[in-house]
Design an enzyme around this catalytic site. Structure first.
Site, PDB file in Angstrom:
ATOM      1  N   TRP A 316       0.836  -1.203   0.000  1.00  0.00           N
ATOM      2  CA  TRP A 316       0.000   0.000   0.000  1.00  0.00           C
ATOM      3  C   TRP A 316       0.872   1.254   0.000  1.00  0.00           C
ATOM      4  CZ3 TRP A 316      -0.440   4.167   3.305  1.00  0.00           C
ATOM      5  CH2 TRP A 316      -1.562   4.976   3.163  1.00  0.00           C
ATOM      6  N   HIS A 317       2.003   1.184   0.657  1.00  0.00           N
ATOM      7  CA  HIS A 317       2.848   2.366   0.787  1.00  0.00           C
ATOM      8  C   HIS A 317       3.594   2.719  -0.492  1.00  0.00           C
ATOM      9  CE1 HIS A 317       2.195   1.944   5.141  1.00  0.00           C
ATOM     10  NE2 HIS A 317       2.582   3.200   5.213  1.00  0.00           N
ATOM     11  N   GLY A 318       3.816   1.762  -1.365  1.00  0.00           N
ATOM     12  CA  GLY A 318       4.527   2.106  -2.586  1.00  0.00           C
ATOM     13  C   GLY A 318       4.758   0.910  -3.487  1.00  0.00           C
TER      14      GLY A 318
END
Length: 467
Positions: A316-318
């Protein structure tokens, strides 16, 4: 870039607040919607239409879910909503990542799409999903006013870097909310504190990070300084934005939930994640971990659930492998704590748990901050002396002394000591009087100091804009 100029901060917000309190209540959501769309357009004009399409999708799917509730195909609109929302997120955020890895795996030469990541798409996608899922489960009533729903999705105080505000949190306040002098004053003070954390601390720590990046000769000590500095920077950057969002929300009558609770005082990794980015952790818990069975289906499936959740938390973060490794890193620690480490930590003094947590959290943010896995491995090697570099140097000592004060302030401010001290002073009438007199003076001084930094051009985009 959003929130990157003094004119935008100091002109946009007062105008919006003034308009908001002038119009009758029935038009307040419309003012917020128009202001939010302008806010987004200011920083991301190309993708402004995307947030409207996503909002319309969530709104229509909500109506469809409500209408189909007694149908044999009641789950179909929910599935369509999830596919549409996740599909948009996958395309805009992960398409080139998938292409790059398919090319590597099968020795192909598929051209990358070079899609620009829309700001805040990870946040507002999860907010829309929380709405449609809660409507399907009966935890939220369907919103029949599109403008109110679009205002919820695009609400500018928290639009681009969280916290992730669930529909159920603001469901009642979208149609009825109170505005008081006390809430307004709290909102202003919380906003100033958040902006101070960003401008005065996070940005200064960011300067130290840039110094490290530009150094040709590094030392073991400087690797550790850089790692700790980035960990504190991202805390003050992200928690500062969350403070600003909560403060602005309170000004407009919304009560957003807290997103941070002094994570660096944790005694375990499990506790750390109950205190860090709370809105994301609880979102994955309630909408993925528990529906998958949580810890109710036996050890093997629990481990599977933890690995899946933390794989997706990292992803989700990258769109890069270091984020996936970062997520799995925490997942493995949670499993180890469950079966082994907690029994050991519970027998040790509290400070041992704090040291253990801070050590491994610091390593985690080295993984998080790396631009690729090669850089990540090199940084970890540098921290533990495997790069044939000196322990320290005159240059390292110079920069440590130059930024030592802000590092100490940042470390001290990341604990509840300041708040507890103020609360203790306020226990007496004289102490409460002193605090009440000093508070506006301190806030005004901070605002003037921030203004000086902004005029000087010392403001940088929030780190979580890219997520």
């Amino acid at each position: 870039m959003l929130f990157s100029s003094i004119s935008f901060i100091y002109y946009f917000l007062p105008i919006v607040i003034m308009l908001y309190f002038i119009v009758p209540f029935k038009f307040k959501n419309l003012v917020l919607l128009v202001s939010s769309l302008f806010f987004y357009f200011y920083g991301e004009p190309v993708y402004s239409i995307l947030i409207l399409i996503s909002s319309l999708s969530g709104y229509l799917h909500g109506l469809w879910i409500d209408k189909s509730r007694k149908s044999r195909y009641a789950k179909l609109p929910l599935i369509c909503s999830i596919i549409f929302s996740i599909g948009i997120l996958l395309y805009f955020k992960y398409a080139d990542f998938f292409i790059e890895n398919v090319n590597w795996l099968f020795n192909l030469k598929i051209a990358p799409l070079k899609v620009v990541l829309p700001i805040g798409i990870s946040f507002y996608t999860f907010q829309i999903l929380s709405y449609t899922i809660d409507v399907y489960k009966g935890n939220a009533k369907v919103q029949k006013n599109y403008f109110s729903f679009a205002a919820y999705v695009s609400l500018f105080p928290q639009l681009i870097a969280g916290p992730i505000v669930r529909y159920t949190t603001v469901e009642q306040e979208l149609s009825k909310r109170s505005h008081t002098t006390e809430n307004f004053a709290y909102g202003v003070s919380r906003f100033i504190v958040g902006l101070s954390k960003k401008v005065l601390i996070a940005n200064t720590l960011g300067e130290l990070g840039r110094v490290f990046s530009n150094l040709n000769e590094r030392t073991i000590l400087f690797y550790w300084i850089a790692a700790i500095s980035f960990m504190l920077q991202i805390y003050y950057d992200f928690s500062g934005y969350s403070d600003m969002a909560i403060g602005l929300g309170r000004i407009f009558g919304f009560h957003f939930l807290e997103n941070f609770n002094y994570p660096f005082i944790s005694r375990s990794i499990s506790e750390f994640w109950r205190r860090w980015h709370i809105s994301l952790g609880t979102w994955f818990r309630d909408y993925l971990y528990i529906p998958m069975g949580g810890n109710r289906l036996g050890t093997v499936k629990w481990i599977r659930n933890v690995i899946v959740v933390w794989f997706l938390t990292g992803f989700w973060h990258g769109a890069d492998w270091n984020f996936i490794v970062w997520g799995l890193y925490f997942g493995i620690f949670l499993i180890l704590e469950k079966f082994l480490l907690n029994s050991i930590l519970n027998k040790l003094p509290a400070f041992a748990g704090h040291i253990y947590t801070l050590f491994f959290v610091t390593i985690s943010f080295v993984i998080f901050n790396a631009s690729n896995m090669t850089e990540c491995i090199e940084s970890v090697k540098g921290m533990f002396g495997f790069l044939n570099i000196p322990l320290s140097s005159a240059e390292t000592v110079y920069y440590l002394s130059s930024y030592g004060f802000v590092l100490i302030i940042a470390a001290f401010g990341a604990t509840p000591l300041t708040i507890k001290t103020i609360e203790k002073i306020k226990c007496s009438k004289k102490g409460e009087f002193i605090i009440n007199v000093l508070e506006p003076i301190v806030l005004l001084s901070l605002l003037l100091l921030i203004t000086g930094y902004l005029v000087d051009g010392s403001f940088n985009p929030f780190l979580y804009f890219r997520f």
